[in-house]
Design a protein around this motif. Structure first.
Motif, PDB file in Angstrom:
ATOM      1  N   GLY A 241       0.790  -1.219   0.000  1.00 51.89           N
ATOM      2  CA  GLY A 241       0.000   0.000   0.000  1.00 51.89           C
ATOM      3  C   GLY A 241       0.824   1.272   0.000  1.00 51.89           C
ATOM      4  N   LYS A 242       2.121   1.155  -0.265  1.00 46.92           N
ATOM      5  CA  LYS A 242       3.008   2.328  -0.310  1.00 46.92           C
ATOM      6  C   LYS A 242       3.122   2.795  -1.764  1.00 46.92           C
ATOM      7  CE  LYS A 242       5.854   0.775   3.602  1.00 46.92           C
ATOM      8  NZ  LYS A 242       7.229   0.515   4.096  1.00 46.92           N
ATOM      9  N   LYS A 243       2.064   3.461  -2.242  1.00 41.08           N
ATOM     10  CA  LYS A 243       2.007   3.815  -3.659  1.00 41.08           C
ATOM     11  C   LYS A 243       3.124   4.783  -4.056  1.00 41.08           C
ATOM     12  CE  LYS A 243      -1.956   4.106  -5.686  1.00 41.08           C
ATOM     13  NZ  LYS A 243      -3.289   4.557  -6.195  1.00 41.08           N
ATOM     14  N   ASP A 244       3.409   5.757  -3.195  1.00 44.94           N
ATOM     15  CA  ASP A 244       4.471   6.716  -3.527  1.00 44.94           C
ATOM     16  C   ASP A 244       5.818   6.016  -3.685  1.00 44.94           C
ATOM     17  OD1 ASP A 244       2.617   8.711  -3.446  1.00 44.94           O
ATOM     18  OD2 ASP A 244       3.164   9.439  -1.448  1.00 44.94           O
ATOM     19  N   LYS A 245       6.102   5.085  -2.769  1.00 44.07           N
ATOM     20  CA  LYS A 245       7.361   4.336  -2.836  1.00 44.07           C
ATOM     21  C   LYS A 245       7.393   3.435  -4.073  1.00 44.07           C
ATOM     22  CE  LYS A 245       9.327   5.705   1.030  1.00 44.07           C
ATOM     23  NZ  LYS A 245      10.613   6.445   1.041  1.00 44.07           N
ATOM     24  N   ALA A 246       6.223   2.878  -4.407  1.00 46.85           N
ATOM     25  CA  ALA A 246       6.131   2.014  -5.588  1.00 46.85           C
ATOM     26  C   ALA A 246       6.425   2.813  -6.854  1.00 46.85           C
ATOM     27  CB  ALA A 246       4.749   1.374  -5.661  1.00 46.85           C
ATOM     28  N   GLU A 248       8.083   5.670  -7.059  1.00 44.36           N
ATOM     29  CA  GLU A 248       9.488   6.099  -7.024  1.00 44.36           C
ATOM     30  C   GLU A 248      10.418   4.991  -7.521  1.00 44.36           C
ATOM     31  OE1 GLU A 248      12.870   7.379  -3.694  1.00 44.36           O
ATOM     32  OE2 GLU A 248      10.753   7.221  -3.111  1.00 44.36           O
ATOM     33  N   ALA A 249      10.207   3.757  -7.033  1.00 45.02           N
ATOM     34  CA  ALA A 249      11.057   2.635  -7.445  1.00 45.02           C
ATOM     35  C   ALA A 249      10.830   2.283  -8.907  1.00 45.02           C
ATOM     36  CB  ALA A 249      10.785   1.416  -6.557  1.00 45.02           C
ATOM     37  N   ALA A 250       9.587   2.347  -9.361  1.00 43.64           N
ATOM     38  CA  ALA A 250       9.283   2.014 -10.756  1.00 43.64           C
ATOM     39  C   ALA A 250       9.953   3.000 -11.705  1.00 43.64           C
ATOM     40  CB  ALA A 250       7.777   2.000 -10.971  1.00 43.64           C
ATOM     41  N   LYS A 251       9.979   4.267 -11.332  1.00 40.34           N
ATOM     42  CA  LYS A 251      10.637   5.274 -12.171  1.00 40.34           C
ATOM     43  C   LYS A 251      12.148   5.017 -12.260  1.00 40.34           C
ATOM     44  CE  LYS A 251       7.350   9.097 -11.709  1.00 40.34           C
ATOM     45  NZ  LYS A 251       7.103  10.466 -11.185  1.00 40.34           N
ATOM     46  N   LYS A 252      12.728   4.618 -11.142  1.00 35.69           N
ATOM     47  CA  LYS A 252      14.164   4.289 -11.147  1.00 35.69           C
ATOM     48  C   LYS A 252      14.423   3.055 -12.007  1.00 35.69           C
ATOM     49  CE  LYS A 252      15.278   6.277  -6.603  1.00 35.69           C
ATOM     50  NZ  LYS A 252      15.713   5.985  -5.217  1.00 35.69           N
ATOM     51  N   LYS A 270       6.325   0.958 -17.333  1.00 40.21           N
ATOM     52  CA  LYS A 270       5.366   1.923 -17.879  1.00 40.21           C
ATOM     53  C   LYS A 270       3.929   1.504 -17.581  1.00 40.21           C
ATOM     54  CE  LYS A 270       8.033   4.059 -21.610  1.00 40.21           C
ATOM     55  NZ  LYS A 270       8.136   4.274 -23.071  1.00 40.21           N
ATOM     56  N   ASP A 271       3.655   0.209 -17.734  1.00 39.48           N
ATOM     57  CA  ASP A 271       2.317  -0.295 -17.435  1.00 39.48           C
ATOM     58  C   ASP A 271       1.966  -0.088 -15.968  1.00 39.48           C
ATOM     59  OD1 ASP A 271       2.053  -1.061 -20.064  1.00 39.48           O
ATOM     60  OD2 ASP A 271       2.459  -3.197 -19.695  1.00 39.48           O
ATOM     61  N   SER A 272       2.935  -0.372 -15.076  1.00 37.58           N
ATOM     62  CA  SER A 272       2.681  -0.220 -13.637  1.00 37.58           C
ATOM     63  C   SER A 272       2.494   1.242 -13.265  1.00 37.58           C
ATOM     64  CB  SER A 272       3.835  -0.818 -12.838  1.00 37.58           C
ATOM     65  OG  SER A 272       3.884  -2.213 -12.989  1.00 37.58           O
ATOM     66  N   LEU A 273       3.325   2.106 -13.816  1.00 41.53           N
ATOM     67  CA  LEU A 273       3.209   3.531 -13.511  1.00 41.53           C
ATOM     68  C   LEU A 273       1.855   4.087 -13.953  1.00 41.53           C
ATOM     69  CD1 LEU A 273       6.827   4.659 -14.437  1.00 41.53           C
ATOM     70  CD2 LEU A 273       5.785   4.776 -12.154  1.00 41.53           C
ATOM     71  N   LYS A 274       1.370   3.606 -15.106  1.00 42.99           N
ATOM     72  CA  LYS A 274       0.048   4.015 -15.584  1.00 42.99           C
ATOM     73  C   LYS A 274      -1.029   3.508 -14.644  1.00 42.99           C
ATOM     74  CE  LYS A 274      -2.957   3.772 -19.644  1.00 42.99           C
ATOM     75  NZ  LYS A 274      -3.116   3.252 -21.025  1.00 42.99           N
ATOM     76  N   GLU A 275      -0.880   2.244 -14.224  1.00 38.87           N
ATOM     77  CA  GLU A 275      -1.852   1.642 -13.314  1.00 38.87           C
ATOM     78  C   GLU A 275      -1.912   2.383 -11.983  1.00 38.87           C
ATOM     79  OE1 GLU A 275      -2.381  -2.530 -10.799  1.00 38.87           O
ATOM     80  OE2 GLU A 275      -1.044  -2.478 -12.542  1.00 38.87           O
ATOM     81  N   TRP A 276      -0.741   2.827 -11.514  1.00 36.04           N
ATOM     82  CA  TRP A 276      -0.665   3.492 -10.205  1.00 36.04           C
ATOM     83  C   TRP A 276      -0.925   4.992 -10.280  1.00 36.04           C
ATOM     84  CZ3 TRP A 276       4.551   0.575  -9.410  1.00 36.04           C
ATOM     85  CH2 TRP A 276       4.281  -0.787  -9.138  1.00 36.04           C
ATOM     86  N   GLY A 277      -1.223   5.494 -11.464  1.00 36.24           N
ATOM     87  CA  GLY A 277      -1.560   6.905 -11.625  1.00 36.24           C
ATOM     88  C   GLY A 277      -0.389   7.846 -11.462  1.00 36.24           C
ATOM     89  N   ALA A 278       0.774   7.403 -11.892  1.00 35.08           N
ATOM     90  CA  ALA A 278       1.981   8.240 -11.770  1.00 35.08           C
ATOM     91  C   ALA A 278       1.902   9.402 -12.729  1.00 35.08           C
ATOM     92  CB  ALA A 278       3.218   7.406 -12.052  1.00 35.08           C
ATOM     93  N   LYS A 279       2.490  10.525 -12.324  1.00 37.02           N
ATOM     94  CA  LYS A 279       2.538  11.711 -13.165  1.00 37.02           C
ATOM     95  C   LYS A 279       3.923  11.906 -13.755  1.00 37.02           C
ATOM     96  CE  LYS A 279      -1.058  14.070 -10.502  1.00 37.02           C
ATOM     97  NZ  LYS A 279      -1.393  15.243  -9.675  1.00 37.02           N
TER      98      LYS A 279
END
Length: 279
Positions: A241-246, A248-252, A270-279
């Motif tokens: 449930g740590k979306k911000d950490k998820a 951050e790690a996905a971007k790295k 990219k798929d995960s970042l889209k799913e998690w609503g990353a900007k």
């Protein structure tokens, strides 16, 4: 007549395809011996005396001998070995010898697929050539025998026995170096790969995610550019449930994967970042 011919052909086919099993005059042998932390393996055939005079007759003095019978006598070292103070690289070698009354030349030959001596001997294929000491024994060794004996934590003797003769060489292996490297690794604690493996298992097996998070954090701190580790960290964070950490790690992980050209990880991130609503 036609039926008789067919029966003859059938019998001939059975005769040709049948294989008679009989004992070999020079049976094969395999020896595998641990010397310290290294494995030494021997594959060879064992001719017998059968009333013959061996050295100086069947095996002439001063000539290259296949050191056994049939296919090459082959020795394998899992680690570099030192023989007579000379280095022999880890690998597989055919053993050829030149027996003499008082000493033998022992040669480790890089080509191991010869039947007997090579058709064209190539000195460049000799990885190492050393002298073996010769000792007479009070009884007759009927079958040619190679022994790895006088074993210590860092070396052993390679013994060639036949008739009333033993020729032997001593070799050492890097036991101390391997042991010290193992001690240093354990005493210094787990490495990034160890932490990653533990975290991945805990995550994939549905075990304690808090432990998995601690371990994957240590792994990525030690190796921040490992995109597969950052990917696993993002998945663990997401499941916790740590979306911000998820994110951050996905971007790295995405940046590192793009840098190395790993398209699979680029797409997954990219798929995960889209799913998690990353900007």
């Amino acid at each position: 007549m036609k039926k008789l011919l067919q029966l003859f052909i059938l019998c001939l086919g059975i005769t040709v395809s049948a294989q008679i099993k009989a004992p070999q005059p020079s049976p094969s042998a395999k020896v595998e011996q641990m010397v310290g932390l290294s494995t030494v393996t021997l594959d060879y055939s064992r001719p017998a005396m059968r009333g013959r005079t061996i050295f100086g007759d069947l095996v002439p003095f001063g000539e290259i001998w296949r050191t056994g019978a049939n296919e090459n006598t082959v020795i394998s070292f899992s680690d570099d070995a030192k023989i007579d103070g000379k280095m022999l690289k880890a690998g597989k070698y055919a053993i050829y010898t030149i027996p003499n009354k008082d000493s033998w030349d022992v040669m480790f030959y890089k080509s191991t697929n010869n039947w007997g001596n090579p058709q064209n001997w190539d000195d460049n294929m000799v990885a190492l050539k050393v002298k073996a000491e010769v000792v007479k024994i009070p009884m007759e060794m009927q079958s040619f025998t190679i022994l790895i004996d006088e074993i210590t934590t860092d070396g052993a003797n390679l013994n060639f026995l036949w008739e009333n003769t033993v020729a032997y060489i001593k070799f050492t292996v890097p036991t101390d170096e391997k042991t010290m490297a193992s001690i240093d690794k354990v005493m210094n604690g787990p490495g990034a790969a160890d932490y990653y493996a533990a975290a991945a298992y805990y995550h994939d097996a549905g075990k304690d995610l808090n432990k998995a998070w601690d371990w994957i954090t240590k792994a990525t701190e030690a190796n921040p550019d490992a995109y597969w580790m950052q990917r696993k960290k993002s998945l663990i964070a997401a499941d916790m449930g740590k979306k911000d950490k998820a994110i951050e790690a996905a971007k790295k992980s995405l940046a590192a994967a793009e840098k190395t050209g790993n398209k699979d990880y680029v797409k997954m991130n990219k798929d995960s970042l889209k799913e998690w609503g990353a900007k």
